[in-house]
Design a protein around this motif. Structure first.
Motif, short mmCIF file in Angstrom:
data_model
loop_
_atom_site.label_atom_id
_atom_site.label_comp_id
_atom_site.label_asym_id
_atom_site.label_seq_id
_atom_site.Cartn_x
_atom_site.Cartn_y
_atom_site.Cartn_z
N GLU A 1 32.75 -20.27 5.20
CA GLU A 1 33.64 -21.11 6.01
C GLU A 1 35.06 -21.15 5.46
OE1 GLU A 1 31.42 -24.78 6.15
OE2 GLU A 1 30.79 -24.35 8.22
N ARG A 2 35.25 -20.73 4.21
CA ARG A 2 36.61 -20.65 3.67
C ARG A 2 37.38 -19.46 4.25
NH1 ARG A 2 34.13 -20.83 -1.78
NH2 ARG A 2 33.57 -23.00 -2.20
N CYS A 3 36.70 -18.62 5.00
CA CYS A 3 37.34 -17.43 5.56
C CYS A 3 38.15 -17.72 6.81
CB CYS A 3 36.28 -16.36 5.89
SG CYS A 3 35.49 -15.64 4.44
N TRP A 4 38.12 -18.95 7.32
CA TRP A 4 38.92 -19.25 8.50
C TRP A 4 39.39 -20.70 8.50
CZ3 TRP A 4 33.57 -18.43 9.13
CH2 TRP A 4 32.84 -19.57 9.46
N THR A 5 40.47 -20.92 9.24
CA THR A 5 41.01 -22.26 9.49
C THR A 5 41.35 -22.34 10.96
OG1 THR A 5 42.01 -22.31 7.28
CG2 THR A 5 42.81 -23.92 8.89
N VAL A 6 40.88 -23.38 11.63
CA VAL A 6 41.20 -23.57 13.04
C VAL A 6 42.67 -23.96 13.17
CG1 VAL A 6 40.74 -24.96 15.09
CG2 VAL A 6 38.85 -24.22 13.63
N THR A 7 43.41 -23.21 13.98
CA THR A 7 44.84 -23.48 14.15
C THR A 7 45.20 -23.80 15.59
OG1 THR A 7 45.23 -21.10 14.40
CG2 THR A 7 45.51 -22.03 12.21
N GLY A 8 44.27 -23.60 16.51
CA GLY A 8 44.54 -23.91 17.92
C GLY A 8 44.37 -25.39 18.20
N GLU A 9 44.38 -25.74 19.46
CA GLU A 9 44.23 -27.12 19.86
C GLU A 9 42.83 -27.62 19.50
OE1 GLU A 9 46.45 -29.21 21.12
OE2 GLU A 9 47.97 -27.66 20.89
N PRO A 10 42.71 -28.84 18.95
CA PRO A 10 41.39 -29.37 18.62
C PRO A 10 40.57 -29.62 19.88
CG PRO A 10 43.06 -31.08 18.41
CD PRO A 10 43.79 -29.79 18.66
N GLY A 11 39.25 -29.58 19.73
CA GLY A 11 38.38 -29.79 20.87
C GLY A 11 37.13 -28.96 20.74
N ASP A 12 36.29 -29.01 21.77
CA ASP A 12 35.03 -28.29 21.73
C ASP A 12 35.22 -26.78 21.76
OD1 ASP A 12 33.65 -30.66 21.66
OD2 ASP A 12 33.39 -30.76 23.83
N LYS A 13 36.27 -26.32 22.44
CA LYS A 13 36.51 -24.89 22.56
C LYS A 13 37.70 -24.50 21.69
CE LYS A 13 34.65 -24.53 27.25
NZ LYS A 13 34.91 -24.12 28.66
N VAL A 14 37.42 -23.77 20.62
CA VAL A 14 38.47 -23.34 19.71
C VAL A 14 39.13 -22.09 20.28
CG1 VAL A 14 38.99 -22.52 17.39
CG2 VAL A 14 37.26 -24.29 17.73
N SER A 15 40.43 -22.15 20.52
CA SER A 15 41.13 -21.04 21.16
C SER A 15 41.82 -20.12 20.16
CB SER A 15 42.17 -21.58 22.14
OG SER A 15 43.13 -22.38 21.46
N GLU A 16 42.02 -20.60 18.92
CA GLU A 16 42.77 -19.81 17.95
C GLU A 16 42.33 -20.19 16.54
OE1 GLU A 16 47.16 -19.33 18.44
OE2 GLU A 16 47.21 -20.27 16.46
N ALA A 17 42.30 -19.22 15.65
CA ALA A 17 41.96 -19.49 14.25
C ALA A 17 42.69 -18.50 13.36
CB ALA A 17 40.45 -19.39 14.03
N GLU A 18 42.90 -18.92 12.12
CA GLU A 18 43.51 -18.05 11.11
C GLU A 18 42.41 -17.60 10.16
OE1 GLU A 18 46.42 -19.49 7.99
OE2 GLU A 18 47.79 -18.51 9.42
N PHE A 19 42.27 -16.30 10.00
CA PHE A 19 41.21 -15.74 9.17
C PHE A 19 41.80 -15.26 7.85
CE2 PHE A 19 39.66 -15.66 13.46
CZ PHE A 19 38.34 -16.04 13.33
N HIS A 20 41.12 -15.62 6.75
CA HIS A 20 41.62 -15.37 5.41
C HIS A 20 40.75 -14.30 4.74
CE1 HIS A 20 43.40 -19.17 6.48
NE2 HIS A 20 42.23 -19.78 6.41
N LEU A 21 41.30 -13.12 4.54
CA LEU A 21 40.56 -12.01 3.96
C LEU A 21 41.33 -11.45 2.77
CD1 LEU A 21 39.55 -10.21 7.29
CD2 LEU A 21 38.25 -11.93 6.01
N TYR A 22 40.68 -10.55 2.01
CA TYR A 22 41.27 -10.02 0.79
C TYR A 22 41.55 -8.52 0.91
CZ TYR A 22 40.06 -14.43 -1.44
OH TYR A 22 39.97 -15.76 -1.77
N THR A 23 42.69 -8.12 0.38
CA THR A 23 43.05 -6.71 0.34
C THR A 23 42.28 -6.02 -0.79
OG1 THR A 23 44.86 -7.01 -1.24
CG2 THR A 23 45.36 -7.33 1.11
#
Length: 218
Positions: free
Chosen positions: A32-54
């Motif tokens: 779950e540390r691999c993403w952060t919800v960045t879109g509008e809050p609610g039941d349907k998540v429209s956007e997220a920021e994904f955290h990955l390693y090079t």
């Protein structure tokens, strides 16, 4: 945002999504540390920021929108994206990384799970190739750790291709005096190529397992 969806795919992406399932099962908080919800809050998540390693171990962020994943602009390989799209988002974000074998802008190619562990957690892994007279006993000892350590293993097919599965649990049925645990054990796995969780007699699968990749055991 997290749910136990059915993950599908051919062997080209099994090295990646088998690790996702193994982490989901044994180390959910890490996944779950691999993403952060960045879109509008609610039941349907429209956007997220994904955290990955090079490949150099540097964390990098990718903003993914549900509409981009669902519209098929990427090559995310997951069943029922609309129901739970975070794994598809992880896959699509991973395809933006450079330097990893198995990742191209147009989709997944063959690679090894140690790359997926690096991408998702920046953790090193150990590889066990079962050989010798004690391989069944050693394999069984590894699989019993799958409840708290992410473990994946490969099966080789007649055409020379491999498929990677996530180990979920290893339990022992009633056994007779003198029998080893592995002889009566059952192995629970997730098979992405069949989109289901399965339970198999371990003794029948032990000879088929080519390689095991896992975090260093606690």
């Amino acid at each position: 945002m997290c749910s136990r969806l059915m993950i599908s795919g051919d062997g080209h992406s099994s090295w990646f999504h088998s690790v996702v399932v193994a982490l989901l099962h044994s180390r959910l908080e890490t996944l779950e540390r691999c993403w952060t919800v960045t879109g509008e809050p609610g039941d349907k998540v429209s956007e997220a920021e994904f955290h990955l390693y090079t490949t150099e171990g540097e964390k990098t962020d990718f903003t993914m929108k549900f509409k981009d994943v669902f519209d098929g602009k990427g090559k995310a390989d997951v069943y029922d994206i609309k129901k739970a799209w975070w794994i598809a988002g992880l896959q699509l974000a991973a395809l933006q990384l450079e330097g990893y074998t198995g990742l191209r802008k147009d989709g997944f190619t063959w690679s090894e799970p140690d790359k997926a562990f690096k991408i998702l957690t920046n953790e090193d892994t150990e590889i066990y190739n079962p050989r010798g007279a004690n391989k069944e006993k050693e394999l069984w000892a590894l699989m019993t750790q799958s409840g708290n350590t992410p473990i994946v293993f490969s099966i080789k097919f007649e055409d020379g291709s491999f498929y990677w599965y996530a180990a979920l649990s290893a339990t022992v049925n009633e056994k007779r005096e003198g029998e080893e645990d592995w002889e009566k054990g059952e192995l629970e796995i997730y098979a992405g190529n069949r989109r289901q969780t399965e339970v198999h007699p371990f003794a029948k699968w032990a000879d088929e397992i080519e390689s095991v990749v896992h975090w260093k055991l606690d």
